[in-house]
Design a protein around this motif. Structure first.
Motif, short mmCIF file in Angstrom:
data_model
loop_
_atom_site.label_atom_id
_atom_site.label_comp_id
_atom_site.label_asym_id
_atom_site.label_seq_id
_atom_site.Cartn_x
_atom_site.Cartn_y
_atom_site.Cartn_z
N LEU A 221 0.82 -1.21 0.00
CA LEU A 221 0.00 0.00 0.00
C LEU A 221 0.86 1.26 0.00
CD1 LEU A 221 -2.67 -1.16 2.60
CD2 LEU A 221 -2.99 -0.95 0.12
N LYS A 222 1.90 1.26 0.80
CA LYS A 222 2.76 2.44 0.91
C LYS A 222 3.47 2.75 -0.40
CE LYS A 222 6.35 4.45 3.86
NZ LYS A 222 7.22 4.21 5.04
N GLU A 223 3.91 1.69 -1.11
CA GLU A 223 4.63 1.88 -2.37
C GLU A 223 3.70 1.83 -3.58
OE1 GLU A 223 7.73 -1.02 -2.57
OE2 GLU A 223 8.64 -0.42 -0.66
N ALA A 224 2.40 1.60 -3.35
CA ALA A 224 1.45 1.41 -4.45
C ALA A 224 1.93 0.29 -5.37
CB ALA A 224 1.22 2.69 -5.23
N ALA A 225 2.45 -0.76 -4.77
CA ALA A 225 3.04 -1.88 -5.52
C ALA A 225 1.95 -2.77 -6.09
CB ALA A 225 3.99 -2.67 -4.62
N PHE A 226 1.27 -2.28 -7.12
CA PHE A 226 0.13 -2.99 -7.70
C PHE A 226 0.52 -4.34 -8.28
CE2 PHE A 226 1.87 -0.18 -10.96
CZ PHE A 226 1.98 -1.01 -12.06
N TRP A 227 1.79 -4.52 -8.61
CA TRP A 227 2.26 -5.81 -9.14
C TRP A 227 2.22 -6.91 -8.09
CZ3 TRP A 227 4.90 -1.18 -9.19
CH2 TRP A 227 5.79 -0.97 -8.14
N ASP A 228 2.05 -6.53 -6.82
CA ASP A 228 1.92 -7.52 -5.75
C ASP A 228 0.46 -7.80 -5.41
OD1 ASP A 228 4.53 -8.43 -5.04
OD2 ASP A 228 4.95 -6.43 -4.25
N ILE A 229 -0.45 -7.36 -6.26
CA ILE A 229 -1.88 -7.61 -6.07
C ILE A 229 -2.36 -8.44 -7.25
CG2 ILE A 229 -4.17 -6.57 -5.86
CD1 ILE A 229 -2.74 -4.03 -4.79
N TYR A 230 -2.77 -9.67 -6.99
CA TYR A 230 -3.23 -10.54 -8.08
C TYR A 230 -4.24 -11.54 -7.54
CZ TYR A 230 1.28 -12.33 -6.31
OH TYR A 230 2.35 -12.68 -5.53
N GLY A 318 12.35 2.86 -29.88
CA GLY A 318 12.86 1.65 -30.50
C GLY A 318 13.73 0.81 -29.60
N LYS A 319 13.58 0.97 -28.30
CA LYS A 319 14.41 0.21 -27.36
C LYS A 319 13.77 -1.15 -27.06
CE LYS A 319 16.47 4.23 -25.08
NZ LYS A 319 16.71 4.91 -23.78
N ARG A 320 14.63 -2.18 -27.02
CA ARG A 320 14.14 -3.51 -26.65
C ARG A 320 14.00 -3.56 -25.13
NH1 ARG A 320 17.28 -7.89 -29.29
NH2 ARG A 320 15.54 -7.96 -30.76
N THR A 321 12.79 -3.78 -24.68
CA THR A 321 12.49 -3.79 -23.25
C THR A 321 11.98 -5.16 -22.85
OG1 THR A 321 11.90 -1.44 -23.33
CG2 THR A 321 11.15 -2.69 -21.42
N ILE A 322 12.57 -5.71 -21.81
CA ILE A 322 12.14 -7.01 -21.32
C ILE A 322 11.77 -6.90 -19.84
CG2 ILE A 322 13.69 -8.17 -22.95
CD1 ILE A 322 15.33 -8.97 -20.32
N VAL A 323 11.06 -7.90 -19.37
CA VAL A 323 10.75 -8.03 -17.94
C VAL A 323 11.55 -9.19 -17.39
CG1 VAL A 323 8.96 -8.72 -16.30
CG2 VAL A 323 8.45 -6.99 -18.03
N TRP A 324 12.23 -8.97 -16.27
CA TRP A 324 13.00 -10.05 -15.62
C TRP A 324 12.20 -10.54 -14.42
CZ3 TRP A 324 18.46 -11.11 -16.80
CH2 TRP A 324 18.96 -12.21 -16.07
N GLY A 325 11.82 -11.82 -14.49
CA GLY A 325 11.01 -12.44 -13.45
C GLY A 325 9.66 -12.82 -14.01
N LEU A 381 12.91 -4.99 -13.74
CA LEU A 381 13.18 -6.04 -12.75
C LEU A 381 12.03 -6.10 -11.75
CD1 LEU A 381 15.07 -8.13 -11.45
CD2 LEU A 381 16.22 -6.23 -10.29
N MET A 382 11.37 -7.27 -11.68
CA MET A 382 10.14 -7.37 -10.90
C MET A 382 10.35 -7.43 -9.39
SD MET A 382 7.92 -6.83 -13.06
CE MET A 382 6.80 -6.68 -11.70
N ASN A 383 11.58 -7.59 -8.95
CA ASN A 383 11.84 -7.53 -7.51
C ASN A 383 13.23 -6.96 -7.28
OD1 ASN A 383 12.19 -7.94 -4.74
ND2 ASN A 383 11.00 -9.83 -4.74
N ILE A 403 18.76 -1.10 -15.89
CA ILE A 403 17.82 -1.88 -15.08
C ILE A 403 16.88 -0.92 -14.36
CG2 ILE A 403 17.60 -3.47 -13.13
CD1 ILE A 403 20.27 -4.66 -13.87
N PHE A 404 15.60 -1.23 -14.46
CA PHE A 404 14.57 -0.43 -13.79
C PHE A 404 13.84 -1.33 -12.79
CE2 PHE A 404 15.29 1.48 -17.91
CZ PHE A 404 15.33 2.84 -17.64
N PRO A 405 14.27 -1.33 -11.52
CA PRO A 405 13.56 -2.12 -10.52
C PRO A 405 12.18 -1.52 -10.27
CG PRO A 405 15.76 -1.47 -9.76
CD PRO A 405 15.44 -0.64 -10.95
N VAL A 406 11.18 -2.35 -10.08
CA VAL A 406 9.84 -1.82 -9.79
C VAL A 406 9.80 -1.30 -8.36
CG1 VAL A 406 8.71 -3.33 -11.45
CG2 VAL A 406 8.95 -4.08 -9.07
#
Length: 406
Positions: A221-230, A318-325, A381-383, A403-406
């Protein structure tokens, strides 16, 4: 994919859970909703078509102002298919393995569990149960429909037994000196009912130790980490709401702390002796969590806009973007943001995920080794706890993406 906050007039829909399943008295107040998300996130798909067409449901988070519990009040457990096809293991990460080993060692030593029996409810692939026995416990019993016998390689295999099933009334006769439950309670909606089963398992064994670990929703909730809500996670705890659940069912908390970069709650308890036990640090958190719930919708809106702007910018350039995790966080991140071709693919170190597809969006999950040829410019980076580990892997392949950590 659409998200919304809930107006007062919609706080209790006819089909929604209205009474808190944790304290069984408070009225749930809805504050966040995501429509049409995959019902599973640890069950990866064999093809993109299967992934895109996988069953979806709506998620609506409700908050109990009496005990601080957060729950998906639209949760339907009948849509789940927990089985050996589930791939929840984090055991391929050196970072996670070091944490798990240290926790097992500490629990065995601190609660004098050597030469004793442990029952693990929701043991997954059995890795942590094996660690407990390797650290000196005499026998381990694990219950989980996702257990795969051939996946577990341990020198203590002869001292372990597994039941490939969900824990319910049929197994409350099992007795142990410690009952362990890690990253399982968040998958159970009627949490009080579950704890009554645990009470029945323990019976009159007053020295039995309870050892639980699960995600901390205060951070979410504090970080609005919506990726941890599923969808799989229907129950969300703070240190306080978890301790209150323990006390409600006759267990005194012995320890209550945050671990793993403050992502996980670790709690230990034992049957109450009758003497009054003072509150532990972290129990008196109701005012704080109430404030975080109120602030979450606006935090989420801003963070969602920020991520979409950032990722659309990568794509336009045109940047190749991937998700790690390739786990649940990725499923939620991709589906909540409605991402498609902006993300090239997902990578994960777990080989059992390679060649599979993310439910909802259909992104392919690949081995990190494929990055040698398909070099990324940007890695989401998902974590962040794995940033050092991931950076070392990338540098070892001669790669230096941003690297862009969430």
């Amino acid at each position: 994919m659409t998200t919304s906050t809930m107006p007062d007039s919609e706080k209790t829909a006819p089909s929604a859970i209205s009474v808190c399943p944790n304290c069984e008295s408070g009225e749930m107040e809805a504050f966040y909703e995501v429509k049409g998300i995959p019902v599973h996130s640890v069950l990866l798909m064999p093809s993109r078509e299967h992934a895109v067409d996988y069953p979806k449901r709506d998620l609506r988070l409700g908050f109990c102002p009496e005990c601080g519990f957060v729950s998906n009040i639209l949760f339907d457990p009948t849509v789940h298919e927990y089985s050996t096809s589930c791939e929840e293991s984090q055991g391929f990460s050196p970072t996670f393995n070091a944490f798990a080993k240290d926790l097992a060692k500490r629990w065995v030593e601190e609660y004098e569990l050597k030469d004793k029996t442990v029952l693990e409810i929701g043991c997954g692939k059995g890795e942590f149960l094996a660690l407990m026995v390797e650290e000196g416990m005499s026998h381990g019993i694990g219950i989980d429909p996702a257990f795969v016998p051939e996946r577990l390689d341990t020198p203590v295999a002869s001292r372990l037994e597994f039941i490939q099933d969900l824990y319910d009334e049929r197994y409350t006769h099992l007795k142990a000196d410690a009952v362990c439950c890690r990253h399982t309670l968040e998958h159970i909606s009627p949490t009080s009912e579950f704890m009554r089963k645990v009470q029945k398992t323990i019976g009159d064994q007053k020295d039995t130790i309870l050892l639980f670990e699960l995600p901390d929703v205060h951070r979410v909730l504090k970080e609005a980490a919506f990726w941890d809500i599923y969808y799989e996670h229907c129950s969300y705890f703070t240190t306080g709401s978890l301790a209150r659940l323990f006390r409600k069912h006759g267990f005194d908390p012995l320890e209550l702390m945050l671990e793993y970069d403050d992502q996980y709650i670790v709690i230990a308890g034992k049957p109450a002796s009758g003497a009054k036990v003072p509150l532990l640090d972290g129990e008196d958190d109701l005012k704080r969590i109430t404030e975080e719930v109120k602030a979450f919708p606006e935090r989420f809106r801003k963070l969602k806009e920020s991520w979409l702007e950032k990722i659309d910018g990568f794509y336009s350039a045109g940047k190749r973007t991937i998700v790690w995790g390739g786990g649940s966080k990725a499923v939620s991140f991709l589906t909540t943001l409605g991402l498609g071709e902006q993300i090239d693919f997902v990578v994960d170190i777990n080989p059992h995920k390679h060649g599979k597809f993310i439910p909802g969006t259909g992104h392919a999950v690949r081995s990190p080794d494929t990055l040698r040829e398909d070099k990324p410019d940007c890695v989401i980076l998902m974590n962040p706890v794995y940033e050092k580990e991931v950076r070392e892997q990338l540098n070892g392949m001669g790669l230096d993406p941003t690297i862009f950590p969430v």
